[in-house]
Scaffold this motif. Structure first.
Motif, PDB file in Angstrom:
ATOM      1  N   ASP A  41       0.818  -1.214   0.000  1.00 22.85           N
ATOM      2  CA  ASP A  41       0.000   0.000   0.000  1.00 22.85           C
ATOM      3  C   ASP A  41       0.857   1.272   0.000  1.00 22.85           C
ATOM      4  O   ASP A  41       0.337   2.382   0.017  1.00 22.85           O
ATOM      5  N   GLN A  42       2.183   1.105  -0.084  1.00 18.62           N
ATOM      6  CA  GLN A  42       3.097   2.237  -0.221  1.00 18.62           C
ATOM      7  C   GLN A  42       3.725   2.270  -1.616  1.00 18.62           C
ATOM      8  O   GLN A  42       4.532   3.141  -1.905  1.00 18.62           O
ATOM      9  N   ALA A  43       3.365   1.323  -2.463  1.00 19.19           N
ATOM     10  CA  ALA A  43       4.024   1.159  -3.757  1.00 19.19           C
ATOM     11  C   ALA A  43       3.200   1.730  -4.905  1.00 19.19           C
ATOM     12  O   ALA A  43       1.975   1.754  -4.862  1.00 19.19           O
ATOM     13  N   ILE A  44       3.911   2.149  -5.932  1.00 18.67           N
ATOM     14  CA  ILE A  44       3.294   2.565  -7.197  1.00 18.67           C
ATOM     15  C   ILE A  44       3.698   1.522  -8.235  1.00 18.67           C
ATOM     16  O   ILE A  44       4.888   1.277  -8.446  1.00 18.67           O
ATOM     17  N   ALA A  45       2.713   0.905  -8.864  1.00 19.82           N
ATOM     18  CA  ALA A  45       2.967  -0.121  -9.880  1.00 19.82           C
ATOM     19  C   ALA A  45       2.848   0.492 -11.266  1.00 19.82           C
ATOM     20  O   ALA A  45       2.008   1.362 -11.504  1.00 19.82           O
ATOM     21  N   ILE A  46       3.693   0.030 -12.177  1.00 16.92           N
ATOM     22  CA  ILE A  46       3.650   0.455 -13.578  1.00 16.92           C
ATOM     23  C   ILE A  46       3.538  -0.808 -14.413  1.00 16.92           C
ATOM     24  O   ILE A  46       4.301  -1.757 -14.211  1.00 16.92           O
ATOM     25  N   GLY A  47       2.572  -0.846 -15.335  1.00 13.55           N
ATOM     26  CA  GLY A  47       2.393  -2.048 -16.137  1.00 13.55           C
ATOM     27  C   GLY A  47       1.685  -1.780 -17.443  1.00 13.55           C
ATOM     28  O   GLY A  47       1.293  -0.644 -17.732  1.00 13.55           O
ATOM     29  N   ASP A  48       1.494  -2.876 -18.218  1.00 12.15           N
ATOM     30  CA  ASP A  48       0.861  -2.727 -19.526  1.00 12.15           C
ATOM     31  C   ASP A  48      -0.128  -3.832 -19.883  1.00 12.15           C
ATOM     32  O   ASP A  48      -0.812  -3.744 -20.881  1.00 12.15           O
ATOM     33  N   GLY A  49      -0.207  -4.885 -19.078  1.00 14.59           N
ATOM     34  CA  GLY A  49      -1.039  -6.013 -19.492  1.00 14.59           C
ATOM     35  C   GLY A  49      -2.010  -6.508 -18.450  1.00 14.59           C
ATOM     36  O   GLY A  49      -1.990  -6.087 -17.299  1.00 14.59           O
ATOM     37  N   ARG A  50      -2.856  -7.443 -18.900  1.00  9.35           N
ATOM     38  CA  ARG A  50      -3.853  -8.047 -18.004  1.00  9.35           C
ATOM     39  C   ARG A  50      -3.206  -8.698 -16.796  1.00  9.35           C
ATOM     40  O   ARG A  50      -3.784  -8.733 -15.716  1.00  9.35           O
TER      41      ARG A  50
END
Length: 123
Positions: A68-77
């Motif tokens: 809950d302190q993290a920022i996620a970066i992604g592109d897929g399902r």
């Protein structure tokens, strides 16, 4: 062997390198993601039960950090559950529709352009 009949157990991903010179495009199944990787001339198979959020939580469990302190970066399902478990989720340009639906921020430019613009580097 039919991929739909395969039991994955603890397998997180499989890479298939076909004998043919070209990758055969195959449809996605409900229980796996099939990702053509043309650069390597292979297909990456990921079970839909594979969860990046659970894996990331295990990787940081012995640290002072939490999801809950993290920022996620992604592109897929396959990033959807990670986005749902992290504080914020950023979908990159060209992301899947499913990921964009759960993203807090949807990039309309490349990730590198976004990072350079908001990091102050190069000013």
């Amino acid at each position: 062997m039919n991929i739909g009949d395969f039991e994955f157990g603890h397998v997180t991903e499989i890479f298939v390198f076909p004998h043919d010179t070209e990758i055969v495009t195959t449809p996605n199944f409900n229980d796996v993601f099939l990702i053509p990787m043309r650069f390597f001339n292979c297909v990456r198979i990921i079970p839909s039960t594979s969860c990046k959020g659970t894996g990331f939580a295990a990787a940081i469990k012995d640290t002072e950090y939490q999801l809950d302190q993290a920022i996620a970066i992604g592109d897929g399902r396959n990033d959807v559950t990670l986005f749902q478990k992290c504080a914020k989720g950023i979908s990159v340009l060209g992301s899947s529709r499913e990921l964009e639906e759960v993203a807090d921020l949807r990039l309309t430019e490349t990730l590198s352009s976004f990072l350079l613009k908001y990091s102050g580097i190069g000013d």
